[in-house]
Design an enzyme around this catalytic site. Structure first.
Site, mmCIF file in Angstrom:
data_model
loop_
_atom_site.group_PDB
_atom_site.id
_atom_site.type_symbol
_atom_site.label_atom_id
_atom_site.label_comp_id
_atom_site.label_asym_id
_atom_site.label_seq_id
_atom_site.Cartn_x
_atom_site.Cartn_y
_atom_site.Cartn_z
ATOM 1 C CD GLU A 79 -2.602 1.605 0.298
ATOM 2 O OE1 GLU A 79 -3.432 0.799 -0.131
ATOM 3 O OE2 GLU A 79 -2.424 2.739 -0.193
ATOM 4 C CG ASP A 140 -6.618 4.172 -6.800
ATOM 5 O OD1 ASP A 140 -7.593 3.913 -6.057
ATOM 6 O OD2 ASP A 140 -5.522 4.576 -6.368
ATOM 7 C CE LYS A 144 -11.789 14.906 -12.413
ATOM 8 N NZ LYS A 144 -11.147 15.620 -11.322
ATOM 9 C CG ASP A 178 -16.617 0.210 -8.482
ATOM 10 O OD1 ASP A 178 -15.369 0.134 -8.474
ATOM 11 O OD2 ASP A 178 -17.230 1.290 -8.482
ATOM 12 C CB THR A 223 -12.022 -5.184 -0.088
ATOM 13 O OG1 THR A 223 -12.863 -4.515 -1.036
ATOM 14 C CG2 THR A 223 -11.367 -6.382 -0.754
ATOM 15 C CG PHE A 225 -12.966 0.729 -2.102
ATOM 16 C CD1 PHE A 225 -12.000 1.031 -1.149
ATOM 17 C CD2 PHE A 225 -13.379 1.729 -2.967
ATOM 18 C CE1 PHE A 225 -11.469 2.302 -1.068
ATOM 19 C CE2 PHE A 225 -12.843 3.008 -2.893
ATOM 20 C CZ PHE A 225 -11.885 3.295 -1.947
ATOM 21 C CD GLU A 226 -16.931 -7.637 -2.699
ATOM 22 O OE1 GLU A 226 -15.746 -7.950 -2.617
ATOM 23 O OE2 GLU A 226 -17.817 -8.404 -3.092
HETATM 24 C C1 LIG Z 1 -9.758 2.015 -4.375
HETATM 25 S S1 LIG Z 1 -8.648 1.583 -3.110
HETATM 26 C C2 LIG Z 1 -9.024 -0.138 -2.786
HETATM 27 C C3 LIG Z 1 -8.520 -0.594 -1.435
HETATM 28 C C4 LIG Z 1 -8.809 -2.064 -1.091
HETATM 29 N N1 LIG Z 1 -8.178 -2.971 -2.035
HETATM 30 C C5 LIG Z 1 -10.285 -2.309 -1.051
HETATM 31 O O1 LIG Z 1 -10.811 -2.994 -1.931
HETATM 32 O O2 LIG Z 1 -10.932 -1.824 -0.107
HETATM 33 C C6 LIG Z 1 -7.116 1.477 -3.991
HETATM 34 C C7 LIG Z 1 -5.917 1.403 -3.053
HETATM 35 O O3 LIG Z 1 -4.757 1.143 -3.818
HETATM 36 C C8 LIG Z 1 -3.703 1.971 -3.347
HETATM 37 N N2 LIG Z 1 -2.784 2.115 -4.488
HETATM 38 C C9 LIG Z 1 -3.044 2.692 -5.689
HETATM 39 N N3 LIG Z 1 -1.978 2.614 -6.497
HETATM 40 C C10 LIG Z 1 -1.011 1.959 -5.804
HETATM 41 C C11 LIG Z 1 0.324 1.586 -6.097
HETATM 42 N N4 LIG Z 1 0.893 1.876 -7.271
HETATM 43 N N5 LIG Z 1 1.025 0.950 -5.138
HETATM 44 C C12 LIG Z 1 0.473 0.663 -3.937
HETATM 45 N N6 LIG Z 1 -0.790 0.994 -3.598
HETATM 46 C C13 LIG Z 1 -1.517 1.640 -4.513
HETATM 47 C C14 LIG Z 1 -4.394 3.253 -2.941
HETATM 48 O O4 LIG Z 1 -3.616 4.011 -2.042
HETATM 49 C C15 LIG Z 1 -5.670 2.700 -2.306
HETATM 50 O O5 LIG Z 1 -5.488 2.411 -0.947
#
Ligand SMILES: C[S@@+](CC[C@H](N)C(=O)[O-])C[C@H]1O[C@@H](n2cnc3c(N)ncnc32)[C@H](O)[C@@H]1O
Length: 244
Positions: A79, A140, A144, A178, A223, A225-226
């Site tokens: 993370e 992520d 955009k 999603d 998770t 987010f889910e």
């Molecule tokens: C939309 S959240 C989903 C979190 C978790 N997997 C969930 O489903 O609840 C995306 C997570 O990925 C992390 N993240 C995005 N790009 C990353 C990268 N290149 N390396 C490590 N973490 C990353 C973000 O900081 C964020 O916590």
């Protein structure tokens, strides 16, 4: 399909100079630079159990549940956001306080957190053919248009590292999102990856094959987010790939 992120050394210096490997139970945080690359999992976890990696582990809900259910599997949450690393540590601590789990019990000794960027970590620190499964849940989507180049599945080095580091005997890549349009793109990119990079893939045919959820051993653990999106009634898309 042609916009790709450019991850150069300056980018990595800015985003990863602080990188650490954290042992939540022992409360240690060791600078990633102290580790020899590639990392020796056996030394890190002090056992020879298989290793699974949760990329973008967020607040750590999946990590906590899965590591509790599978004590004979080692889990690494990668993370990059400090805030989420801290929240994950707090989540584990709360659980340990609530259920009176102490250091001697052995619970959660199979978990480490890597506070770092996943591209940086995979390309430099993960040994070839050493990961039993990757879990990439709600990557992520950068909705955009001008930001889409930041999507992690657009990075060829990342795709190459995923493929290289999965074990060949059915190493798994679990993906949940999603975001329908990104889900389509991920499938297209994984299918096209070998055609674009036969040398990097290092195989005669694309080593990653999509398999059905039922036959894949996919376990549904929600998770953060889910949970959030299910409450809103959003559709959730899931795919599993296997390295053969
Ligand atoms: C939309 S959240 C989903 C979190 C978790 N997997 C969930 O489903 O609840 C995306 C997570 O990925 C992390 N993240 C995005 N790009 C990353 C990268 N290149 N390396 C490590 N973490 C990353 C973000 O900081 C964020 O916590």
């Amino acid at each position: 399909m042609n916009e790709e992120p450019r991850y150069n050394d300056i980018y990595y210096q800015r985003t990863t100079h602080h990188s650490q490997i954290i042992d939540i139970v022992q409360e240690t945080a060791i600078a990633l630079s102290e580790f020899r690359a590639p990392i020796d999992w056996q030394v890190l976890f002090d056992n020879m159990h298989p290793v699974e990696i949760d990329i973008g582990s967020g607040k750590g809900r999946f990590l906590l549940e899965t590591s509790r259910q599978h004590p004979k599997v080692n889990y690494l949450g990668v993370e990059r956001a400090r805030k989420y690393v801290d929240l994950t540590r707090e989540r584990f601590k709360k659980y340990m306080r609530h259920f009176s789990v102490d250091k001697r019990s052995g619970t959660f000794t199979n978990v480490r957190l890597a506070w770092t960027d996943a591209n940086y970590f995979l390309t430099r620190y993960v040994p070839a053919e050493s990961v039993q499964a990757y879990h990439i849940y709600f990557p992520d989507p950068w909705p955009k248009k001008r930001q889409r180049k930041r999507r992690i599945f657009r990075n060829h080095d990342f795709l190459s590292a995923l493929t290289r580091t999965l074990t060949s005997d059915n190493g798994k890549l679990y993906i949940v999102t999603d975001y329908a349009e990104y889900f389509e793109e991920i499938q297209e990119r994984l299918a096209a990856y070998y055609d674009d990079n036969p040398c990097k893939a290092g195989a005669n045919t694309n080593p990653l094959h999509r398999v059905s959820l039922d036959s894949s051993g996919y376990e549904h653990i929600e998770t953060n987010f889910e949970m959030k999106y299910l409450l809103k009634g959003r559709p959730i898309y899931r795919a599993v790939y296997e390295k053969m």
